[in-house]
Scaffold this motif. Structure first.
Motif, PDB file in Angstrom:
ATOM      1  N   LEU A 265      58.926  38.323  32.924  1.00 12.04           N
ATOM      2  CA  LEU A 265      58.937  39.592  32.613  1.00 12.04           C
ATOM      3  C   LEU A 265      58.347  40.153  33.983  1.00 12.04           C
ATOM      4  O   LEU A 265      56.806  39.522  34.488  1.00 12.04           O
ATOM      5  N   LEU A 266      57.777  41.626  33.901  1.00 13.96           N
ATOM      6  CA  LEU A 266      57.140  42.547  34.338  1.00 13.96           C
ATOM      7  C   LEU A 266      56.272  43.696  34.100  1.00 13.96           C
ATOM      8  O   LEU A 266      56.976  44.408  33.245  1.00 13.96           O
ATOM      9  N   THR A 267      55.337  42.988  33.597  1.00 12.22           N
ATOM     10  CA  THR A 267      54.483  43.519  32.694  1.00 12.22           C
ATOM     11  C   THR A 267      52.939  43.780  34.009  1.00 12.22           C
ATOM     12  O   THR A 267      52.844  44.105  34.806  1.00 12.22           O
ATOM     13  N   VAL A 268      52.251  45.833  32.799  1.00 10.24           N
ATOM     14  CA  VAL A 268      51.700  45.931  33.710  1.00 10.24           C
ATOM     15  C   VAL A 268      49.878  46.857  32.699  1.00 10.24           C
ATOM     16  O   VAL A 268      50.902  46.916  31.773  1.00 10.24           O
ATOM     17  N   GLU A 269      48.827  47.006  32.926  1.00 10.33           N
ATOM     18  CA  GLU A 269      47.732  47.936  31.997  1.00 10.33           C
ATOM     19  C   GLU A 269      47.758  48.800  32.429  1.00 10.33           C
ATOM     20  O   GLU A 269      47.299  48.583  33.445  1.00 10.33           O
ATOM     21  N   LEU A 270      48.418  49.524  31.181  1.00  7.89           N
ATOM     22  CA  LEU A 270      48.176  51.055  31.663  1.00  7.89           C
ATOM     23  C   LEU A 270      46.944  51.523  30.328  1.00  7.89           C
ATOM     24  O   LEU A 270      46.773  50.776  29.651  1.00  7.89           O
ATOM     25  N   GLU A 271      45.963  52.531  31.089  1.00  7.49           N
ATOM     26  CA  GLU A 271      44.901  53.190  30.530  1.00  7.49           C
ATOM     27  C   GLU A 271      45.159  53.570  29.877  1.00  7.49           C
ATOM     28  O   GLU A 271      44.985  54.114  28.282  1.00  7.49           O
ATOM     29  N   ASP A 272      46.674  54.697  29.334  1.00  7.10           N
ATOM     30  CA  ASP A 272      46.994  55.334  28.419  1.00  7.10           C
ATOM     31  C   ASP A 272      48.695  54.356  27.998  1.00  7.10           C
ATOM     32  O   ASP A 272      49.789  55.077  29.274  1.00  7.10           O
TER      33      ASP A 272
ATOM     34  N   SER B  66      52.689  41.166  37.775  1.00  7.04           N
ATOM     35  CA  SER B  66      52.529  42.305  37.681  1.00  7.04           C
ATOM     36  C   SER B  66      52.372  43.029  38.952  1.00  7.04           C
ATOM     37  O   SER B  66      52.407  41.890  39.662  1.00  7.04           O
ATOM     38  N   PRO B  67      52.868  43.807  39.065  1.00  6.55           N
ATOM     39  CA  PRO B  67      53.140  44.745  40.425  1.00  6.55           C
ATOM     40  C   PRO B  67      51.733  44.806  41.227  1.00  6.55           C
ATOM     41  O   PRO B  67      50.649  44.861  40.486  1.00  6.55           O
ATOM     42  N   GLN B  68      51.172  44.994  42.475  1.00  9.16           N
ATOM     43  CA  GLN B  68      49.986  45.606  43.848  1.00  9.16           C
ATOM     44  C   GLN B  68      49.658  46.895  42.270  1.00  9.16           C
ATOM     45  O   GLN B  68      48.860  46.518  42.723  1.00  9.16           O
ATOM     46  N   ALA B  69      50.456  47.517  42.367  1.00 12.18           N
ATOM     47  CA  ALA B  69      50.421  48.992  41.820  1.00 12.18           C
ATOM     48  C   ALA B  69      50.978  49.621  41.082  1.00 12.18           C
ATOM     49  O   ALA B  69      51.981  49.206  40.820  1.00 12.18           O
TER      50      ALA B  69
END
Ligand code: UD1
Ligand code: CA
Length: 454
Positions: free
Chosen positions: A125-132, A214-217
């Motif tokens: 699973l590809l996840t990412v941390e977001l400010e919002d 996680s992706p690089q960007a």
């Protein structure tokens, strides 16, 4: 191992307010979907399945040349329902990778990394941390940090809404697992949709590990839902391209005012001033300088070519080394400028072979023409290449001098080292080493007086 890629592209894209299906909106001159295809095509053994619904015919027409399996989802009942339509096409021994057609900047390396985490015991699973994280599905983990589920914004409890790790939507698993899990997914949730995210719970039930990556960007996984998001991603894309070129030894005077909608390769010490647009495939040699506000399409340039401000190039165009063009020049298809040739302001060329060192400095139209070396074409000279039905060739030999404001009525040839007097209309061939003048004789009336005002 085989790889079946599913590209989800059936959604409507309501927020684009557009007659054009969302996935056909261009980013860097190419449809969003084309970017996704480019990233997945390079993956080993990949077979592409595209799930379409809204705008199906238009989308298929845009990609009719490619070997894609189109799968129709007649009504959009959710991401799991979209994937379900493709089940008959999945090969039992394959891994399945799910990506979105409206998430254009996903990178192959990120996908490869994910796919390495898939086997009979695990999904990825590809996840990412977001400010919002507003709007996204939140990743639920247990005390050991293992993923145990995804909860959609609309179904989430207030505590869960605080989670900043979100589902990008990109996931991968074996075809066997997916085929087992999908039919079990139901739509008893806030949106009454079939959520693909429910596979996480089913994976845990089956004892699978959920590996996360996680992706690089962040921009790699950002989707396009509105035009504002589209232009923001466009700018990100252009700035990263500009950065690559800077790293390769080109100066992009202002990366926020640089646009490449295609391929651009640059030699060493290339300088590109502001507000230039590159389209198609462009190759710039060492020491090339591009002035501000140029639009350049399909040009190959040798070393030390100088393009001055406000030049428009519509290739295929070839500029050999030390050529100078502009300001305000327009080079149309099949223009070739040989070493050291010069085309100046308000000059238009088309299907023109211009020899080494030849100059067309001001205000001319040179079309369907063959110019030798060291030719000088005076201001205002026109090749009259069109008789209303057919196009004809103008040939000008080495060293010829064409006086200003000459009309060359093609087919016509001017010989080597010949001179044409200014203001001539040349409709017959001029032999080598001669002078041709074809204009009304000047008459001077010394008795003439200006009328007086009464
Ligand atoms: C989905 C995820 C959410 C994630 C988010 C990331 C689910 C239930 N939710 O939410 O966890 O954070 O993506 O952007 O999966 N599509 C179809 N057919 C359908 C529905 C959607 O093809 O019936 C396609 C859309 O065209 C789009 C993609 O699937 O490309 C995602 O659909 P969208 O409605 O944008 O998903 P979200 O609700 O944002
Ligand atoms: Ca939705």
């Amino acid at each position: 191992m085989l790889l079946d890629v599913l590209v989800l592209a059936a959604g409507k894209g309501t927020r684009m307010c557009s007659a054009l299906p969302k996935v056909l909106h261009p980013l860097a001159g190419k449809p969003l979907l084309a970017h996704v295809f480019k990233s997945v095509e390079t993956l080993d053994n990949a077979a592409l399945n595209v799930i379409v619904g809204h705008g199906k015919t238009q989308i298929q027409e845009a990609f009719n040349q490619q070997s894609l399996n189109w799968v129709e989802q007649r009504s959009q009942l959710g991401t799991a329902h979209a994937v379900l339509q493709a089940i008959p096409f999945l090969r039992d021994d394959a891994k399945v990778l799910i990506v979105y057609g409206d998430v254009p900047l996903i990178k192959s390396v990120t996908l490869e990394k994910m796919l390495s985490g898939v086997d009979e015991n695990a999904m990825a699973l590809l996840t990412v941390e977001l400010e919002d994280p507003t709007g996204y599905g939140r990743i639920l983990r247990n005390s050991m940090g293992e993923v145990i589920g995804i909860v959609e914004q609309k179904d989430a409890a207030p505590e869960q809404l605080k989670i900043r790790e979100v589902n990008t939507g990109v996931m991968a698993m074996t075809a066997r697992d997916l085929k087992t899990w999908l039919p079990k997914i139901e739509n008893n949730n806030a949106q009454q949709e079939y959520y693909l995210t429910d596979v996480i719970g089913l994976a845990k039930e089956a004892g699978r590990t959920v590996n996360t990556y996680s992706p690089q960007a962040v921009e790699e996984v950002e989707g396009v839902n509105s035009r504002a998001q589209l232009v923001a991603l466009e700018r990100y894309y252009q700035q990263s391209l500009a950065k690559q070129l800077l790293d390769n030894g080109a100066t992009i005077i202002d990366p926020s005012r640089f646009d490449c909608r295609g391929e651009l390769s640059t030699g060493q010490d290339v300088v590109i001033d502001i507000n230039c647009i590159f389209e198609g495939t462009n190759r710039l040699g060492n020491g090339v300088s591009i002035g501000p506000n140029c639009v350049i399409k399909d040009a190959v340039m040798g070393d030390n070519v100088t393009i001055k401000a406000n030049t428009v190039i519509e290739g295929p165009v070839t500029l050999e080394s030390d050529v100078q063009v502009g300001p305000f020049a327009r080079l149309r298809p099949h223009t070739v400028l040989a070493v050291g040739a010069k085309v100046g302001n308000f000059v238009e060329t088309k299907k023109a072979n211009i020899g080494p060192g030849s100059k067309i400095s001001h205000l001319s139209y040179i079309g369907d023409a063959e110019l030798g070396s060291e030719v000088n074409v005076g201001a205002g000279t026109i090749t009259c290449n069109y008789d209303g039905v057919n196009k004809h060739l103008t040939e000008i030999g080495d060293g010829a001098f064409i006086g200003s404001n000459t009309s060359l009525v093609a087919p016509v040839a001017v010989g080597k080292n010949s001179t044409v007097g200014a203001g001539s209309t040349i409709s017959r061939d001029v032999p080598d080493e001669s002078l041709a003048i074809a204009r009304g004789k000047q008459r001077t009336v010394d008795t003439w007086k200006r009328p007086e005002k009464h």
